[in-house]
Scaffold this active site. Sequence first.
Site, mmCIF file in Angstrom:
data_model
loop_
_atom_site.group_PDB
_atom_site.id
_atom_site.type_symbol
_atom_site.label_atom_id
_atom_site.label_comp_id
_atom_site.label_asym_id
_atom_site.label_seq_id
_atom_site.Cartn_x
_atom_site.Cartn_y
_atom_site.Cartn_z
ATOM 1 N N GLU A 1 0.740 -1.022 -0.077
ATOM 2 C CA GLU A 1 -0.355 -0.345 -0.022
ATOM 3 C C GLU A 1 0.609 1.090 -0.093
ATOM 4 O OE1 GLU A 1 -2.890 0.076 -0.460
ATOM 5 O OE2 GLU A 1 -3.583 -2.087 -0.042
ATOM 6 N N GLY A 2 1.760 1.254 -0.796
ATOM 7 C CA GLY A 2 2.846 2.422 -0.465
ATOM 8 C C GLY A 2 3.984 2.064 -0.086
#
Lengths: 597, 597
Positions: A441-442
């Site tokens: 998610e980053g």
Amino acid sequence: MLTYKAPVEKTLFLLKDVLGAYRHANLPGFAEVSPELVEAVLIEFGNFAEEVLLPLNRSGDIEGCTRHDDGSVVLPSGFKEAYRRFAEGGWLGLSGDPSYGGQGLPFFLSGIVGEFGSSANMAFGLIPGLIQGAVTAITLHGSEEQKRLYLPKLLAGEWAATMNLTEPQAGTDLGLIRTRAAPNDDGSFAITGTKIFISGGEHDLTDNIVHLLLARIDGAPDGTKGISLFVVPKFIPDADGNVGERNALECGAIESKMGVHASPTCVMNYDGAKGWLVGERDKGLRAMFTMMNEARIGVGIQALAISEIAGQNAANYARERRQGRAISGVKHPEAEADPIVVHPDVRRSLVSIQGFNIAARAVALSASLAADIAHRSPDESERQAADDRLGLMTPVIKGALTDRNFKNVVAAQQIFGGHGYIAENGMEQLVRDVRIAMIYEGTNGIQALDLVGRKLPRNGGRAIMSFFKEVEDFVKANSDDQSLTPFVLPLKAGLDDLQKATIWFMQNAMAKPDNAGAGATDYMHLFGLVALGHMWALIAKAAHERIDAGDPRAEWLNQDVMIGRAWVERAMPETALRLARVTAGADALMAVPEAGF
Amino acid sequence: MLTYKAPVEKTLFLLKDVLGAYRHANLPGFAEVSPELVEAVLIEFGNFAEEVLLPLNRSGDIEGCTRHDDGSVVLPSGFKEAYRRFAEGGWLGLSGDPSYGGQGLPFFLSGIVGEFGSSANMAFGLIPGLIQGAVTAITLHGSEEQKRLYLPKLLAGEWAATMNLTEPQAGTDLGLIRTRAAPNDDGSFAITGTKIFISGGEHDLTDNIVHLLLARIDGAPDGTKGISLFVVPKFIPDADGNVGERNALECGAIESKMGVHASPTCVMNYDGAKGWLVGERDKGLRAMFTMMNEARIGVGIQALAISEIAGQNAANYARERRQGRAISGVKHPEAEADPIVVHPDVRRSLVSIQGFNIAARAVALSASLAADIAHRSPDESERQAADDRLGLMTPVIKGALTDRNFKNVVAAQQIFGGHGYIAENGMEQLVRDVRIAMIYEGTNGIQALDLVGRKLPRNGGRAIMSFFKEVEDFVKANSDDQSLTPFVLPLKAGLDDLQKATIWFMQNAMAKPDNAGAGATDYMHLFGLVALGHMWALIAKAAHERIDAGDPRAEWLNQDVMIGRAWVERAMPETALRLARVTAGADALMAVPEAGF
């Protein structure tokens, strides 16, 4: 073997006494939410986590997922049955829209369920997390027809979902996506390309899997401005949601990876698969980002969940394992050695884990509450303030908290000594599992850049100013309360450091953005410390009030405050170090030639 | 797939130009040691590590060790042949006593071989490390007969060795050992008990395995004062070293564990096995401790080795992986994206890894040199000073450096993003492997207590005073050299913090030893930072001198100094945080009731 007890009481205290969650009865879905209902829900799900999910955690790690030659993927023994019970329990629809079969309860309840479930079995929790992400994406961006078709199935847990972003050459930089979408005559698109790192891309839990996927429509601009979001079901449903024709997509391989072995990480091949546009053409990345806050807070909660089970087991082990004697003199003369919890260095580790967990849970719950208000409040300025806060805290929760959670889990493993390195005792699995939270998610570096490059300057710094004011007001209002001094003074010092760092960026990063990049991670951690310190001050204040009122929880509240005091004393001085690193700037880093590393 | 290039040139620079290793030509074994010989040795072993050991690293992790029902253990494919070549290359006898077949070269050369070998294959390196440990134990404490019987076989690598300390109930606290030794009529002892976590307890590499084992002779006192050291061979040799009767010992199981899968971690069952006392009766723990410095420095070198290969691969990946554009403007317009090495946050991580590795290697080499001087110098005061320094630095190298190495390896994995979590790329194995360094040979918490509780006060603080004086003298002598200011000023500040922390212990820990326990880990890290900062200042000074002299290595020396400058700028301010934690004391930690965690 790991044990786990869902922290129901501690969560209830945070919700009611610290965060005042029940003040928001005006919000849709909150009116019915009484402390008693929340308690009942948490106890029920806590039991499910302890009794159904935890026993599958280690067996799932050992067995892993199996891909057969036909591309089908089977999850470890017991997962299908556990998922069936989870879905039948209505846990997926908890905070979903009642128009589509959800129960309409607050989002923060889903967050708590996410924590308890991930503590017991992080790999299991990934599938429900992805379903919730897809629900949000379709709710916010889907057509009414898409909502009617997909949401009831997803909220009932009958169908699962995935997020297809990454490609071999396109990770952080989604502008490099090459997966193509060619328009079909019937309004659908033919999707062709390869996606990697797709959690739950294929499995045997549900009748259908709904892939949300980023691709480039033929002729779209290069880079991030030419990317669209599609829904690509494994089996194409008819209008009534009956599963039909198999779509032209397949799991080409599953990755062998460090942890979360019970979650299949798939290479997904799309070979002209039928997909339907979700939201506006070429605006796929924006659509993706509107659901990112929720997904990223979910990752922060996962990591907290692992830190919680790791801390519980480390504390139990420290009370049971007998080695050596207290340096201040024998504490348990009846035994041949004292339990290692007598040693200050072991306590130092336990405090760093548990003092963090309590405050981090408050930070995460506070953000979940902000999400509820941002999405449901009838008052625009209240919505805006909550959305500001949510946006600001998201990279802090995903980035700063998962970094610290990982350190905690390693520290908990360390308390076990050699026994922590042995698979049988379960601690090493927690380290391997939680490691992914800093990446997906980053990556946390991207979170730091999001905080410094986007969230700080947005709307002239409105969000950060509001945060500063809230902490300042608290410090002012409570600086005369001597019982709170051990919390308020370090918070004030931390806030000063955070403000100095913020001003330094304003003065030094506009003209030279490398200074922002060089200091971003340290700034994010500085922010995380102030957010945690703020929560500890709120917790201590609320606990003192409850203790003074003769609350029956006084004993453990008092113990928690002691843990908090020790945590604050050792953790908060780190803000000065972070400030020093921020203000070091980029020059020395950028002076090294690329070939010099 | 991981790559590795042994850092031969950087090591040669440290030895000659920074540490002046060739000044010690008066020591036995040093006269023949020219820079040219050392270079030839390092190149030869570097090639062996790169070409023979590295290719077996990942396959060894995947295949792991196999225990058969008869108790025999087989190492992964290729390990036996690689070990044969390693032994035939004479690498085990490098610094061994020539009277028993060793080559008599300095110990520091073995340390470098240990680093290169562990970078390429940490699991492989454990067996030679254990053999060296046994050689030291038998050399220092064995009878002449034991030396003649065992040392030639061990130095030739024909026989392997183990250390048998841990039992299920006795880890850190060896006073709880229950393994019994009953005297036989022939002067030997019958050893009975179970030992756990025995690295290399059983394998197929050698004709015999020599177990060094701690046990309690019947009637010996309880606790640490009744423990004796024994040599217990798997096959009982005759006086000429011919392998004879199988001894009554067996590998009962091998552990499934987080990493170093190619190293068998054995449960060893002794059922009246024949053993011979090594050294004095009941003085086994002291005998064990005299060899601990070497073993613990070896662990620090292992961890450095993993940080080195992790840093090399992270730097290569950062130069190759193209994602996004530099925030200061496009750097590689010919490509569709810039390599991630352009991003300041990626550089921050690379600097934290590589800046540490260079200085940590200097710290470790300096300690290895001190070991050589302590064991070989004809001058008593020189021996004493070197032994003081070795004792002081040992817990710092084992404890502070392995903690930091682990963080580095995690940071290197992080640079790979999702690709770092996938087994195929090798980075996650490095994290799993290096994790054990913080645990074995005494957990890092124990190292901290050893530093604060034993090494600091010993001989009235003689060792720490000598260290302070050396750093102070350097700071004074170089404070006018402006080119060194970025190194000398932070070093001075760090030394001040370390001295303050030391004085705080003197004032607060004598009466209240919990204050020492509570601050021990932070003190150890504070010490580690000052030791690293000291080395960076020495390195920068030597590099400047070489650059000014027109040295052909000027380009990379200059780059290394830039990395050092950036490292010092961000790492050294941590000393103030560590001091704040030390002076926080134990009160808040000890106030929490045992049940409160």
